[in-house]
Design a protein around this motif. Structure first.
Motif, PDB file in Angstrom:
ATOM      1  N   ARG A 182       0.822  -1.213   0.000  1.00  0.00           N
ATOM      2  CA  ARG A 182       0.000   0.000   0.000  1.00  0.00           C
ATOM      3  C   ARG A 182       0.855   1.262   0.000  1.00  0.00           C
ATOM      4  NH1 ARG A 182      -3.499   0.361   5.021  1.00  0.00           N
ATOM      5  NH2 ARG A 182      -4.163   2.295   4.025  1.00  0.00           N
ATOM      6  N   SER A 183       2.061   1.170   0.564  1.00  0.00           N
ATOM      7  CA  SER A 183       2.846   2.374   0.821  1.00  0.00           C
ATOM      8  C   SER A 183       3.128   3.160  -0.458  1.00  0.00           C
ATOM      9  CB  SER A 183       4.177   1.998   1.485  1.00  0.00           C
ATOM     10  OG  SER A 183       4.934   3.158   1.766  1.00  0.00           O
ATOM     11  N   ARG A 184       2.867   4.448  -0.349  1.00  0.00           N
ATOM     12  CA  ARG A 184       3.150   5.366  -1.457  1.00  0.00           C
ATOM     13  C   ARG A 184       4.139   6.445  -1.011  1.00  0.00           C
ATOM     14  NH1 ARG A 184      -1.172   9.112  -4.887  1.00  0.00           N
ATOM     15  NH2 ARG A 184       0.375  10.484  -5.845  1.00  0.00           N
ATOM     16  N   TYR A 185       3.821   7.094   0.076  1.00  0.00           N
ATOM     17  CA  TYR A 185       4.631   8.237   0.504  1.00  0.00           C
ATOM     18  C   TYR A 185       5.931   7.817   1.191  1.00  0.00           C
ATOM     19  CZ  TYR A 185       0.477  10.798  -0.759  1.00  0.00           C
ATOM     20  OH  TYR A 185      -0.583  11.311  -1.470  1.00  0.00           O
ATOM     21  N   GLY A 186       6.120   6.506   1.385  1.00  0.00           N
ATOM     22  CA  GLY A 186       7.373   6.026   1.954  1.00  0.00           C
ATOM     23  C   GLY A 186       8.309   5.446   0.922  1.00  0.00           C
ATOM     24  N   VAL A 187       7.965   5.611  -0.377  1.00  0.00           N
ATOM     25  CA  VAL A 187       8.741   4.971  -1.436  1.00  0.00           C
ATOM     26  C   VAL A 187       9.071   5.967  -2.541  1.00  0.00           C
ATOM     27  CG1 VAL A 187       8.784   3.139  -3.153  1.00  0.00           C
ATOM     28  CG2 VAL A 187       7.646   2.757  -0.967  1.00  0.00           C
ATOM     29  N   GLY A 188      10.338   6.037  -2.913  1.00  0.00           N
ATOM     30  CA  GLY A 188      10.752   6.878  -4.031  1.00  0.00           C
ATOM     31  C   GLY A 188      10.322   8.316  -3.853  1.00  0.00           C
ATOM     32  N   ASP A 189       9.702   8.874  -4.879  1.00  0.00           N
ATOM     33  CA  ASP A 189       9.281  10.273  -4.842  1.00  0.00           C
ATOM     34  C   ASP A 189       7.875  10.448  -4.293  1.00  0.00           C
ATOM     35  OD1 ASP A 189       7.770   9.244  -6.894  1.00  0.00           O
ATOM     36  OD2 ASP A 189       8.528  10.597  -8.454  1.00  0.00           O
ATOM     37  N   GLY A 190       7.299   9.390  -3.748  1.00  0.00           N
ATOM     38  CA  GLY A 190       5.964   9.475  -3.171  1.00  0.00           C
ATOM     39  C   GLY A 190       4.844   9.444  -4.187  1.00  0.00           C
ATOM     40  N   SER A 191       5.155   9.069  -5.414  1.00  0.00           N
ATOM     41  CA  SER A 191       4.134   9.040  -6.467  1.00  0.00           C
ATOM     42  C   SER A 191       3.531   7.654  -6.594  1.00  0.00           C
ATOM     43  CB  SER A 191       4.753   9.447  -7.809  1.00  0.00           C
ATOM     44  OG  SER A 191       5.638   8.437  -8.268  1.00  0.00           O
ATOM     45  N   ASP A 192       2.383   7.593  -7.252  1.00  0.00           N
ATOM     46  CA  ASP A 192       1.757   6.305  -7.512  1.00  0.00           C
ATOM     47  C   ASP A 192       2.617   5.470  -8.456  1.00  0.00           C
ATOM     48  OD1 ASP A 192      -0.534   4.487  -7.283  1.00  0.00           O
ATOM     49  OD2 ASP A 192      -0.818   4.906  -9.404  1.00  0.00           O
ATOM     50  N   LEU A 193       3.377   6.114  -9.332  1.00  0.00           N
ATOM     51  CA  LEU A 193       4.247   5.392 -10.265  1.00  0.00           C
ATOM     52  C   LEU A 193       5.349   4.676  -9.507  1.00  0.00           C
ATOM     53  CD1 LEU A 193       4.559   8.010 -13.159  1.00  0.00           C
ATOM     54  CD2 LEU A 193       2.864   6.199 -12.840  1.00  0.00           C
ATOM     55  N   ALA A 194       5.918   5.343  -8.491  1.00  0.00           N
ATOM     56  CA  ALA A 194       6.949   4.704  -7.672  1.00  0.00           C
ATOM     57  C   ALA A 194       6.360   3.530  -6.905  1.00  0.00           C
ATOM     58  CB  ALA A 194       7.571   5.722  -6.713  1.00  0.00           C
ATOM     59  N   ARG A 195       5.129   3.688  -6.441  1.00  0.00           N
ATOM     60  CA  ARG A 195       4.490   2.604  -5.700  1.00  0.00           C
ATOM     61  C   ARG A 195       4.344   1.351  -6.565  1.00  0.00           C
ATOM     62  NH1 ARG A 195      -0.762   4.071  -2.767  1.00  0.00           N
ATOM     63  NH2 ARG A 195      -1.251   4.930  -4.798  1.00  0.00           N
ATOM     64  N   ILE A 196       4.045   1.516  -7.842  1.00  0.00           N
ATOM     65  CA  ILE A 196       3.879   0.361  -8.717  1.00  0.00           C
ATOM     66  C   ILE A 196       5.157  -0.458  -8.775  1.00  0.00           C
ATOM     67  CG2 ILE A 196       3.581  -0.359 -11.129  1.00  0.00           C
ATOM     68  CD1 ILE A 196       1.508   1.843 -11.426  1.00  0.00           C
ATOM     69  N   SER A 197       6.309   0.195  -8.956  1.00  0.00           N
ATOM     70  CA  SER A 197       7.564  -0.551  -9.022  1.00  0.00           C
ATOM     71  C   SER A 197       7.895  -1.177  -7.677  1.00  0.00           C
ATOM     72  CB  SER A 197       8.710   0.346  -9.512  1.00  0.00           C
ATOM     73  OG  SER A 197       8.789   1.547  -8.784  1.00  0.00           O
ATOM     74  N   ASN A 198       7.503  -0.528  -6.582  1.00  0.00           N
ATOM     75  CA  ASN A 198       7.681  -1.132  -5.260  1.00  0.00           C
ATOM     76  C   ASN A 198       6.816  -2.379  -5.126  1.00  0.00           C
ATOM     77  OD1 ASN A 198       8.719  -0.864  -2.397  1.00  0.00           O
ATOM     78  ND2 ASN A 198       6.530  -0.798  -1.988  1.00  0.00           N
ATOM     79  N   GLN A 199       5.582  -2.321  -5.648  1.00  0.00           N
ATOM     80  CA  GLN A 199       4.714  -3.497  -5.622  1.00  0.00           C
ATOM     81  C   GLN A 199       5.303  -4.626  -6.459  1.00  0.00           C
ATOM     82  OE1 GLN A 199       1.089  -1.687  -6.990  1.00  0.00           O
ATOM     83  NE2 GLN A 199       0.401  -1.157  -4.925  1.00  0.00           N
ATOM     84  N   GLN A 200       5.980  -4.287  -7.554  1.00  0.00           N
ATOM     85  CA  GLN A 200       6.578  -5.317  -8.393  1.00  0.00           C
ATOM     86  C   GLN A 200       7.715  -6.027  -7.672  1.00  0.00           C
ATOM     87  OE1 GLN A 200       7.472  -3.037 -11.937  1.00  0.00           O
ATOM     88  NE2 GLN A 200       5.471  -3.453 -12.844  1.00  0.00           N
ATOM     89  N   VAL A 201       8.408  -5.325  -6.759  1.00  0.00           N
ATOM     90  CA  VAL A 201       9.418  -5.971  -5.920  1.00  0.00           C
ATOM     91  C   VAL A 201       8.764  -7.097  -5.120  1.00  0.00           C
ATOM     92  CG1 VAL A 201      10.942  -5.659  -3.920  1.00  0.00           C
ATOM     93  CG2 VAL A 201      10.920  -3.949  -5.744  1.00  0.00           C
ATOM     94  N   PHE A 202       7.610  -6.793  -4.531  1.00  0.00           N
ATOM     95  CA  PHE A 202       6.886  -7.772  -3.716  1.00  0.00           C
ATOM     96  C   PHE A 202       6.345  -8.907  -4.588  1.00  0.00           C
ATOM     97  CE2 PHE A 202       3.161  -9.497  -1.606  1.00  0.00           C
ATOM     98  CZ  PHE A 202       3.562  -9.604  -0.276  1.00  0.00           C
TER      99      PHE A 202
END
Length: 421
Positions: A235-255
């Motif tokens: 779910r985390s968005r503001y704790g990853v990369g630049d805080g964007s939804d685009l950064a969150r997607i790549s973080n989700q792909q890690v998982f």
């Protein structure tokens, strides 16, 4: 698998992007179930000795189906032959669980397309940013009383509001030119149950994650995530990369990549308890289209994924740029680059990422440097087991489409870390 929408678009030369926007959204995305895990869960049930007991029990738990527009044309295939296009949608409505809060809206903040090739040798998983401006076609109302009018330049995460899952499917079909006969709506409790079923999902974090919006912190280093902590991670968005939804997607792909590796590991495949738990997590947290109501169909789709090597499962995020549509801000599609991806899917060709992992992920520093030069360390006839960003799993002359570097992502074999902050 070329669809009628694709033929019409080629004939007209029109871009699917429209021109007038509304309905701003700035909340935290909800809902994420492991895409590969959801499909493989049923595969594992169907291929181990626990299959009979699991299928009998799980069949009674499947929720009522959701009718897709034109679904009466979907054949009763039994065992899957040929390719598969399946859309998985994560709703932010809370799924009835008050622990995650309710916003009184029904939005598809997670939209993922799974394409399995005709010969079952490769698969592509495409993530659609929730703030992507798209055209929403006319969609039938869920109560069967008429249809919603077509709308131009709406954010894709509003499509679930207009006609439910069927409308999101029609929207993605119009955008990509693909026919999508299978779809599922996912509740985010599935993340907790699936991560628990496999005994936790290992992830690495490059820099500390501190997301005050959802009260989630995770120190840099290696972690095995399960339960509510796994849900918070995706779910985390503001704790990853630049805080964007685009950064969150790549973080989700890690998982998701790590989940896929965990599910396909011997420790999971040989453990009937984990297998049954995965199947339970898949069906208890999904509302499926009528075309997926048959457990045999679910299992046969999963069988198409089972033997695809991890390096041939590609996670790709649509190429976009920040901009405005009317008075609303969001992301706009890089149409030409995206069309390269859509054309590859329509032509059923494997793809390779040449761009970065995305703003929310970095390469895993623990991966040996020599893995980046497999020709020096392995037999040239044997593919490397460890993929690196932008590395094709097959020779360049084998029909693999090298995607534009504006398309970020990786293969499921790529070991990457959350970028953190």
């Amino acid at each position: 698998m070329t669809s009628e929408p694709a033929r019409r678009r080629r004939a007209s030369g029109r871009s699917p992007i429209a021109r007038h926007g509304r309905l701003p959204r700035h909340g935290v995305a909800r809902g994420m179930l492991g895409l590969v895990g959801a499909a493989l869960a049923v595969t594992l049930v169907s291929t181990l000795t626990v299959a009979g007991v699991a299928v009998a029990s799980i069949t009674s738990q499947i929720k009522p189906g959701i009718e897709l527009a034109g679904e009466e044309n979907v054949p009763d295939i039994g065992a899957i032959e040929g390719g598969v296009n399946l859309l998985l949608v994560g709703s932010d409505s809370g799924g009835g669980n008050a622990a995650y809060g309710e916003r009184g809206q029904h939005l598809n903040d997670v939209t993922i397309l799974l394409h399995i090739s005709e010969d079952h040798t490769h698969a592509t998983v495409v993530s659609f940013p929730r703030d992507l401006f798209v055209s929403i076609p006319s969609c039938p109302r869920e109560d069967g009383d008429g249809s919603y009018s077509a709308m131009s330049s709406q954010k894709i995460n509003t499509s679930l509001t207009y006609g439910g899952l069927a409308c999101t499917v029609l929207t993605v079909e119009e955008l990509t030119g693909l026919s999508i006969p299978y779809a599922a709506l996912i509740e985010f409790d599935g993340v907790i149950q699936m991560s628990n079923a496999v005994g936790g999902v290992p992830v690495c974090v490059a820099s500390d994650i501190n997301d005050r919006q959802i009260n989630f912190s995770l120190a840099a280093g290696e972690h095995v995530l399960s339960g509510f902590e796994a849900l918070q991670f995706v779910r985390s968005r503001y704790g990853v990369g630049d805080g964007s939804d685009l950064a969150r997607i790549s973080n989700q792909q890690v998982f998701l990549s790590s989940l896929a590796r965990t599910i396909k590991s011997a420790d999971t495949l040989s453990d009937p308890v984990k297998v049954y738990g995965l199947a339970q997590a898949a069906v208890q947290n999904m509302e499926m289209s009528n075309s997926l109501q048959n457990v045999t169909t679910l299992a046969s789709i999963a069988l198409a994924l089972k033997d695809i090597p991890l390096e041939r499962v590609t996670f790709a995020q649509l190429p976009t740029y920040y901009g405005n549509s009317g008075s609303q801000s969001g992301v706009l599609l890089r149409t030409d680059d995206a069309q390269d991806l859509f054309d590859a899917l329509i032509a059923d060709l494997p793809v390779a990422i040449t761009g970065s992992l995305g703003d929310g992920a970095v390469a895993d520093p623990s991966v040996p440097v020599e893995s980046e030069t497999p020709a020096e360390t392995t037999d040239p006839a044997e593919p490397s087991e460890t993929a690196t960003p932008g590395e094709s799993a097959a020779p360049e002359d084998s029909g693999v489409v090298q995607l534009p570097d504006s398309i970020t992502g990786s293969s499921a074999a790529t070991h990457s870390c959350s970028a953190g902050q």
